[in-house]
Write a protein that holds these residues in place. Sequence first.
Motif, PDB file in Angstrom:
ATOM      1  N   PHE A  69       0.814  -1.214   0.000  1.00 53.55           N
ATOM      2  CA  PHE A  69       0.000   0.000   0.000  1.00 53.55           C
ATOM      3  C   PHE A  69       0.848   1.264   0.000  1.00 53.55           C
ATOM      4  O   PHE A  69       0.490   2.251  -0.637  1.00 53.55           O
ATOM      5  N   SER A  70       1.995   1.248   0.683  1.00 53.21           N
ATOM      6  CA  SER A  70       2.825   2.447   0.717  1.00 53.21           C
ATOM      7  C   SER A  70       3.478   2.724  -0.636  1.00 53.21           C
ATOM      8  O   SER A  70       3.703   3.873  -0.996  1.00 53.21           O
ATOM      9  N   ALA A  71       3.744   1.682  -1.412  1.00 54.35           N
ATOM     10  CA  ALA A  71       4.324   1.853  -2.752  1.00 54.35           C
ATOM     11  C   ALA A  71       3.247   1.976  -3.829  1.00 54.35           C
ATOM     12  O   ALA A  71       3.565   2.186  -5.002  1.00 54.35           O
ATOM     13  N   HIS A  72       1.989   1.794  -3.446  1.00 50.16           N
ATOM     14  CA  HIS A  72       0.854   1.885  -4.376  1.00 50.16           C
ATOM     15  C   HIS A  72       0.945   0.823  -5.473  1.00 50.16           C
ATOM     16  O   HIS A  72       0.628   1.080  -6.631  1.00 50.16           O
ATOM     17  N   THR A  73       1.368  -0.389  -5.103  1.00 50.52           N
ATOM     18  CA  THR A  73       1.518  -1.459  -6.095  1.00 50.52           C
ATOM     19  C   THR A  73       0.934  -2.781  -5.608  1.00 50.52           C
ATOM     20  O   THR A  73       0.795  -3.016  -4.406  1.00 50.52           O
ATOM     21  N   ILE A  74       0.632  -3.613  -6.580  1.00 48.50           N
ATOM     22  CA  ILE A  74       0.259  -5.010  -6.373  1.00 48.50           C
ATOM     23  C   ILE A  74       1.289  -5.817  -7.164  1.00 48.50           C
ATOM     24  O   ILE A  74       1.417  -5.624  -8.371  1.00 48.50           O
ATOM     25  N   PRO A  89       5.355 -19.057 -15.406  1.00 48.06           N
ATOM     26  CA  PRO A  89       5.305 -17.745 -16.064  1.00 48.06           C
ATOM     27  C   PRO A  89       5.934 -16.661 -15.189  1.00 48.06           C
ATOM     28  O   PRO A  89       6.063 -16.826 -13.972  1.00 48.06           O
ATOM     29  N   GLU A  90       6.310 -15.570 -15.827  1.00 42.69           N
ATOM     30  CA  GLU A  90       6.837 -14.433 -15.085  1.00 42.69           C
ATOM     31  C   GLU A  90       5.693 -13.674 -14.456  1.00 42.69           C
ATOM     32  O   GLU A  90       4.612 -13.587 -15.016  1.00 42.69           O
ATOM     33  N   GLY A  91       5.951 -13.113 -13.311  1.00 48.71           N
ATOM     34  CA  GLY A  91       4.960 -12.275 -12.649  1.00 48.71           C
ATOM     35  C   GLY A  91       5.042 -10.853 -13.152  1.00 48.71           C
ATOM     36  O   GLY A  91       5.591 -10.579 -14.211  1.00 48.71           O
ATOM     37  N   GLY A  92       4.503  -9.956 -12.377  1.00 48.96           N
ATOM     38  CA  GLY A  92       4.512  -8.559 -12.772  1.00 48.96           C
ATOM     39  C   GLY A  92       4.041  -7.669 -11.640  1.00 48.96           C
ATOM     40  O   GLY A  92       3.850  -8.113 -10.511  1.00 48.96           O
ATOM     41  N   ILE A  93       3.851  -6.414 -11.992  1.00 47.04           N
ATOM     42  CA  ILE A  93       3.414  -5.421 -11.021  1.00 47.04           C
ATOM     43  C   ILE A  93       2.280  -4.615 -11.626  1.00 47.04           C
ATOM     44  O   ILE A  93       2.338  -4.220 -12.792  1.00 47.04           O
ATOM     45  N   LEU A  94       1.252  -4.399 -10.829  1.00 47.80           N
ATOM     46  CA  LEU A  94       0.172  -3.501 -11.194  1.00 47.80           C
ATOM     47  C   LEU A  94       0.236  -2.309 -10.253  1.00 47.80           C
ATOM     48  O   LEU A  94       0.560  -2.461  -9.077  1.00 47.80           O
ATOM     49  N   SER A  95      -0.033  -1.127 -10.772  1.00 46.99           N
ATOM     50  CA  SER A  95      -0.060   0.038  -9.888  1.00 46.99           C
ATOM     51  C   SER A  95      -1.486   0.297  -9.422  1.00 46.99           C
ATOM     52  O   SER A  95      -2.453  -0.078 -10.085  1.00 46.99           O
ATOM     53  N   MET A  96      -1.583   0.905  -8.255  1.00 42.99           N
ATOM     54  CA  MET A  96      -2.879   1.312  -7.705  1.00 42.99           C
ATOM     55  C   MET A  96      -2.940   2.831  -7.794  1.00 42.99           C
ATOM     56  O   MET A  96      -2.024   3.513  -7.329  1.00 42.99           O
ATOM     57  N   ARG A  97      -4.004   3.327  -8.417  1.00 43.00           N
ATOM     58  CA  ARG A  97      -4.158   4.774  -8.558  1.00 43.00           C
ATOM     59  C   ARG A  97      -5.559   5.186  -8.127  1.00 43.00           C
ATOM     60  O   ARG A  97      -6.527   4.503  -8.425  1.00 43.00           O
ATOM     61  N   GLU A 105      -8.179   2.170  -8.560  1.00 44.73           N
ATOM     62  CA  GLU A 105      -8.214   1.243  -9.698  1.00 44.73           C
ATOM     63  C   GLU A 105      -6.821   0.652  -9.878  1.00 44.73           C
ATOM     64  O   GLU A 105      -5.824   1.240  -9.471  1.00 44.73           O
ATOM     65  N   PHE A 106      -6.771  -0.521 -10.533  1.00 46.29           N
ATOM     66  CA  PHE A 106      -5.486  -1.137 -10.872  1.00 46.29           C
ATOM     67  C   PHE A 106      -5.116  -0.760 -12.303  1.00 46.29           C
ATOM     68  O   PHE A 106      -5.977  -0.668 -13.178  1.00 46.29           O
ATOM     69  N   TYR A 107      -3.797  -0.584 -12.515  1.00 44.60           N
ATOM     70  CA  TYR A 107      -3.278  -0.226 -13.832  1.00 44.60           C
ATOM     71  C   TYR A 107      -2.126  -1.148 -14.196  1.00 44.60           C
ATOM     72  O   TYR A 107      -1.323  -1.518 -13.345  1.00 44.60           O
ATOM     73  N   SER A 108      -2.055  -1.481 -15.483  1.00 47.14           N
ATOM     74  CA  SER A 108      -0.906  -2.187 -16.045  1.00 47.14           C
ATOM     75  C   SER A 108      -0.266  -1.198 -17.004  1.00 47.14           C
ATOM     76  O   SER A 108      -0.918  -0.758 -17.957  1.00 47.14           O
ATOM     77  N   SER A 109       0.978  -0.831 -16.750  1.00 43.22           N
ATOM     78  CA  SER A 109       1.608   0.303 -17.430  1.00 43.22           C
ATOM     79  C   SER A 109       0.707   1.504 -17.181  1.00 43.22           C
ATOM     80  O   SER A 109       0.435   1.822 -16.052  1.00 43.22           O
ATOM     81  N   ASP A 110       0.215   2.146 -18.227  1.00 45.66           N
ATOM     82  CA  ASP A 110      -0.693   3.274 -18.019  1.00 45.66           C
ATOM     83  C   ASP A 110      -2.108   2.939 -18.425  1.00 45.66           C
ATOM     84  O   ASP A 110      -2.929   3.826 -18.644  1.00 45.66           O
ATOM     85  N   THR A 118      -8.130  -7.441 -14.652  1.00 47.22           N
ATOM     86  CA  THR A 118      -7.148  -7.667 -13.594  1.00 47.22           C
ATOM     87  C   THR A 118      -7.072  -9.148 -13.248  1.00 47.22           C
ATOM     88  O   THR A 118      -5.989  -9.737 -13.195  1.00 47.22           O
ATOM     89  N   ARG A 119      -8.235  -9.751 -13.038  1.00 48.64           N
ATOM     90  CA  ARG A 119      -8.251 -11.169 -12.664  1.00 48.64           C
ATOM     91  C   ARG A 119      -7.787 -12.053 -13.813  1.00 48.64           C
ATOM     92  O   ARG A 119      -7.112 -13.057 -13.590  1.00 48.64           O
ATOM     93  N   GLN A 120      -8.120 -11.701 -15.045  1.00 47.73           N
ATOM     94  CA  GLN A 120      -7.670 -12.499 -16.186  1.00 47.73           C
ATOM     95  C   GLN A 120      -6.143 -12.495 -16.267  1.00 47.73           C
ATOM     96  O   GLN A 120      -5.526 -13.536 -16.466  1.00 47.73           O
ATOM     97  N   ILE A 121      -5.539 -11.332 -16.077  1.00 42.11           N
ATOM     98  CA  ILE A 121      -4.080 -11.222 -16.150  1.00 42.11           C
ATOM     99  C   ILE A 121      -3.415 -12.139 -15.123  1.00 42.11           C
ATOM    100  O   ILE A 121      -2.490 -12.872 -15.443  1.00 42.11           O
ATOM    101  N   VAL A 122      -3.880 -12.092 -13.870  1.00 46.68           N
ATOM    102  CA  VAL A 122      -3.184 -12.843 -12.830  1.00 46.68           C
ATOM    103  C   VAL A 122      -3.601 -14.310 -12.757  1.00 46.68           C
ATOM    104  O   VAL A 122      -2.791 -15.164 -12.383  1.00 46.68           O
ATOM    105  N   LEU A 123      -4.853 -14.630 -13.117  1.00 47.03           N
ATOM    106  CA  LEU A 123      -5.335 -16.010 -12.954  1.00 47.03           C
ATOM    107  C   LEU A 123      -5.081 -16.920 -14.154  1.00 47.03           C
ATOM    108  O   LEU A 123      -4.991 -18.132 -13.986  1.00 47.03           O
TER     109      LEU A 123
END
Length: 134
Positions: A69-74, A89-97, A105-110, A118-123
């Motif tokens: 939460f402090s970095a605003h990321t998932i 598979p490789e993981g990743g990071i989603l930003s919280m804005r 909301e969650f963002y991938s890149s911009d 969101t769920r499709q990407i991770v699941l």
Amino acid sequence: MTMDDHSPSEQSFVEAARRRWQQLGEELRADVAEFNSKKSGASFMQSSESEYLVSNSVSGVELVVRADFSAHTIGYDYRPLGNKRGGTPEGGILSMRERQPGVVEFYSSDEKLTPEETRQIVLEPVLFPPQLAA
């Protein structure tokens, strides 16, 4: 400004981000239940306040989703289950804005992601990996 910013706007963001995080957990739990109604082998677990685990014994992959939460990321990563061989598979990071006060909301890149995207990407690598597609 310090890294430990407790301003009203940051506090408001963290509260909204926690609500969105809890909503994601409920959505992941529901997706796993729906998956298990048609197939089997998937499980959902909340291992801590800021971590969810989704595994599938058939695909042999486990998803680890962590909120910072402090970095605003998932962050999300995949790891093999049991004695599964081969790559995961490789993981990743989603930003919280915060798009508007109290709504995160969650963002991938911009790109803003819907809850379904969101769920499709991770699941997908856990519940619907290419090697299991028929």
